[in-house]
Design a protein around this motif. Structure first.
Motif, PDB file in Angstrom:
ATOM      1  N   GLU A   1       0.857  -1.184   0.000  1.00  0.00           N
ATOM      2  CA  GLU A   1       0.000   0.000   0.000  1.00  0.00           C
ATOM      3  C   GLU A   1       0.895   1.236   0.000  1.00  0.00           C
ATOM      4  N   GLU A   2       0.463   2.281  -0.653  1.00  0.00           N
ATOM      5  CA  GLU A   2       1.155   3.568  -0.599  1.00  0.00           C
ATOM      6  C   GLU A   2       0.123   4.664  -0.378  1.00  0.00           C
ATOM      7  N   ALA A   3       0.277   5.428   0.709  1.00  0.00           N
ATOM      8  CA  ALA A   3      -0.671   6.497   1.031  1.00  0.00           C
ATOM      9  C   ALA A   3       0.089   7.809   1.162  1.00  0.00           C
ATOM     10  N   THR A   4      -0.332   8.812   0.407  1.00  0.00           N
ATOM     11  CA  THR A   4       0.328  10.120   0.429  1.00  0.00           C
ATOM     12  C   THR A   4      -0.517  11.103   1.235  1.00  0.00           C
ATOM     13  N   TYR A   5       0.139  11.827   2.149  1.00  0.00           N
ATOM     14  CA  TYR A   5      -0.578  12.739   3.038  1.00  0.00           C
ATOM     15  C   TYR A   5       0.250  14.009   3.250  1.00  0.00           C
TER      16      TYR A   5
ATOM     17  N   ALA B   1       3.540   7.096   2.931  1.00  0.00           N
ATOM     18  CA  ALA B   1       3.753   5.935   3.806  1.00  0.00           C
ATOM     19  C   ALA B   1       3.587   4.670   2.973  1.00  0.00           C
TER      20      ALA B   1
ATOM     21  N   GLU C   1       3.457   0.255   3.069  1.00  0.00           N
ATOM     22  CA  GLU C   1       3.279  -0.932   3.917  1.00  0.00           C
ATOM     23  C   GLU C   1       3.136  -2.155   3.006  1.00  0.00           C
TER      24      GLU C   1
ATOM     25  N   PHE D   1      -4.353  -0.957  -7.594  1.00  0.00           N
ATOM     26  CA  PHE D   1      -5.310   0.140  -7.413  1.00  0.00           C
ATOM     27  C   PHE D   1      -4.536   1.453  -7.435  1.00  0.00           C
TER      28      PHE D   1
ATOM     29  N   ALA E   1      -5.187   5.655  -7.180  1.00  0.00           N
ATOM     30  CA  ALA E   1      -5.956   6.895  -7.053  1.00  0.00           C
ATOM     31  C   ALA E   1      -4.922   8.006  -6.818  1.00  0.00           C
ATOM     32  N   PRO E   2      -5.330   9.271  -6.883  1.00  0.00           N
ATOM     33  CA  PRO E   2      -4.313  10.334  -6.766  1.00  0.00           C
ATOM     34  C   PRO E   2      -3.444  10.248  -5.503  1.00  0.00           C
ATOM     35  N   HIS E   3      -4.013   9.848  -4.351  1.00  0.00           N
ATOM     36  CA  HIS E   3      -3.230   9.839  -3.101  1.00  0.00           C
ATOM     37  C   HIS E   3      -3.059   8.452  -2.491  1.00  0.00           C
ATOM     38  N   ASN E   4      -3.706   7.457  -3.036  1.00  0.00           N
ATOM     39  CA  ASN E   4      -3.670   6.119  -2.442  1.00  0.00           C
ATOM     40  C   ASN E   4      -3.474   5.095  -3.553  1.00  0.00           C
ATOM     41  N   ARG E   5      -2.533   4.174  -3.331  1.00  0.00           N
ATOM     42  CA  ARG E   5      -2.242   3.174  -4.362  1.00  0.00           C
ATOM     43  C   ARG E   5      -2.008   1.811  -3.736  1.00  0.00           C
ATOM     44  N   VAL E   6      -2.338   0.786  -4.494  1.00  0.00           N
ATOM     45  CA  VAL E   6      -1.910  -0.577  -4.151  1.00  0.00           C
ATOM     46  C   VAL E   6      -1.085  -1.049  -5.341  1.00  0.00           C
TER      47      VAL E   6
ATOM     48  N   ARG F   1      -4.582   6.680   6.307  1.00  0.00           N
ATOM     49  CA  ARG F   1      -3.435   7.593   6.442  1.00  0.00           C
ATOM     50  C   ARG F   1      -3.380   8.639   5.323  1.00  0.00           C
ATOM     51  N   GLY F   2      -3.698   8.243   4.114  1.00  0.00           N
ATOM     52  CA  GLY F   2      -3.538   9.137   2.961  1.00  0.00           C
ATOM     53  C   GLY F   2      -4.671  10.138   2.843  1.00  0.00           C
ATOM     54  N   THR F   3      -4.441  11.181   2.060  1.00  0.00           N
ATOM     55  CA  THR F   3      -5.488  12.142   1.730  1.00  0.00           C
ATOM     56  C   THR F   3      -6.633  11.379   1.048  1.00  0.00           C
TER      57      THR F   3
ATOM     58  N   ASP G   1      -9.367   9.996  -1.282  1.00  0.00           N
ATOM     59  CA  ASP G   1      -9.708   9.940  -2.698  1.00  0.00           C
ATOM     60  C   ASP G   1     -11.136   9.429  -2.807  1.00  0.00           C
TER      61      ASP G   1
ATOM     62  N   LEU H   1      -2.897   0.995   5.860  1.00  0.00           N
ATOM     63  CA  LEU H   1      -2.847   2.427   5.558  1.00  0.00           C
ATOM     64  C   LEU H   1      -4.125   2.931   4.902  1.00  0.00           C
ATOM     65  N   ILE H   2      -4.756   2.067   4.114  1.00  0.00           N
ATOM     66  CA  ILE H   2      -5.881   2.518   3.278  1.00  0.00           C
ATOM     67  C   ILE H   2      -7.097   1.619   3.501  1.00  0.00           C
TER      68      ILE H   2
END
Lengths: 217, 122
Positions: A129-133, A142, A144, A177, A179-184, B50-52, B54, B89-90
């Motif tokens: 997972e990748e979450a941008t904040y 971040a 995980e 997956f 999206a602009p701020h969240n990815r798998v 955690r993320g902004t 979407d 996280l998501i």
């Protein structure tokens, strides 16, 4: 001739050559330019660090020293990346262009340019997972890892130079997956250990699609 | 709004990707709707964690000239992805959300996945 992946229009059949996420030359050039810029701007002020401490302005001295140490780190990173340009190159090929959850795929690897220098080769298929904040004025990401599927872990020279492995993508996990701020993200992570030299470290991203209707649960 | 109720055929909230979600939206507004106002029912997903955040609206059913007390049928076809999932996280959640004149009236959360449960990562 294998095609290059990922590409939304990639047909399902036929072998597909993967592209590294960050080619070594791009990494080395980027770090070298950053090191030149950072250190070129800061090192002319290096003489001010002892002067700042002597005049009692230790806060300013400490701040300058921290930036100089960071510059040294970037410089060492650039040297590491430049040395890595002499490493053997890994080529990964998949047996097809479209991957679905629940499927098994065949991965073929081949090292060119003195593969005998590598003492241990590890390839794993990894989901994360990748979450941008927002964090202050910047954005942080971040990461995980939620699944690691080993493909190969070998010290045998013949198996290091070339080989094939199978990866069974579980059906009880998530497709790619974005999206602009969240990815798998699903990717092949490659590590090649070289004695007294920077290791080979590459990542090859692939797109895993949802399960085919009626496929395995 | 005095009340809003989204009723799905079979009282389900879990669906397979690609399935049809059908049912009725019932409401009682505080007063008569202004001319031109419509009740919108949106099929959407959103992330939390955690993320902004979407979000993406997949489809909208527009109920024009809504009466003060009314009920209308709806029908949406779910896409094949993304699945509902819960990670460290998501979290991704599907929902049906009703709104009038840009104001949310209410929301019903759904699960979309091959097993009927959100995919758990990690």
């Amino acid at each position: 001739m294998p095609r290059t992946y990922p590409d939304a229009s990639t047909p399902a059949s036929g072998p597909v050559a993967l592209r590294p996420k960050e080619p070594p030359l791009v990494r080395a050039l980027g770090l070298s330019l950053l090191a030149l810029f950072w250190n070129g701007c800061l090192w002319p002020f290096a003489g001010q660090v002892p002067a700042a401490f002597r005049s009692g302005d230790s806060g300013r001295g400490l701040l300058l020293a921290m930036f100089l140490v960071a510059g040294l780190g970037i410089f060492l990173g650039a040297i590491h990346a430049l040395l890595g340009l002499r490493n053997p190159r890994l080529h990964l090929t998949l047996d097809r262009g479209t991957l679905h959850l629940g499927e098994t795929l065949e991965v073929e690897w081949k090292l060119t340019g003195l593969p005998e220098r590598i003492r241990r080769l590890r390839i794993a298929f990894e989901g994360r997972e990748e979450a941008t904040y927002p964090s202050g004025r910047r954005h942080r990401t971040a990461r995980e890892v939620f699944r690691t599927l080993p493909v190969v872990d070998t010290t045998e020279p013949a198996s290091i130079a070339a080989g094939t492995g199978l990866v069974a993508i579980p059906s009880d996990t998530l497709h790619s997956f974005a999206a602009p701020h969240n990815r798998v993200i699903w990717s092949f992570k490659v590590t090649g250990e070289i004695r007294h030299w920077p290791d080979v470290g590459e990542e090859f991203e692939v797109s895993v699609l949802p399960q085919i209707p009626g496929g395995p649960r | 709004v005095s009340w809003l109720r989204i009723k799905i055929d079979g009282s389900r909230t879990s669906f397979q990707p690609g399935e049809v979600v059908a049912g009725t939206a019932d409401w009682k507004l505080d007063g008569p709707a202004r001319p031109g106002d419509a009740v919108e029912l949106r099929l959407l997903w959103f992330t939390s964690g955690r993320g902004t955040r979407d979000a993406e609206r997949i489809a909208t059913a527009e109920f024009e000239s809504p009466a003060e007390e009314d009920h209308r049928p709806f029908r949406f076809e779910l896409p094949r992805s993304p699945y509902s999932f819960e990670g460290r996280l998501i979290t991704l959640t599907w929902a049906l959300e009703a709104a009038i004149a840009g104001k949310s009236l209410g929301r019903l959360e759904l699960t979309v996945s091959p097993t009927g449960e959100p995919v758990r990562l990690g």
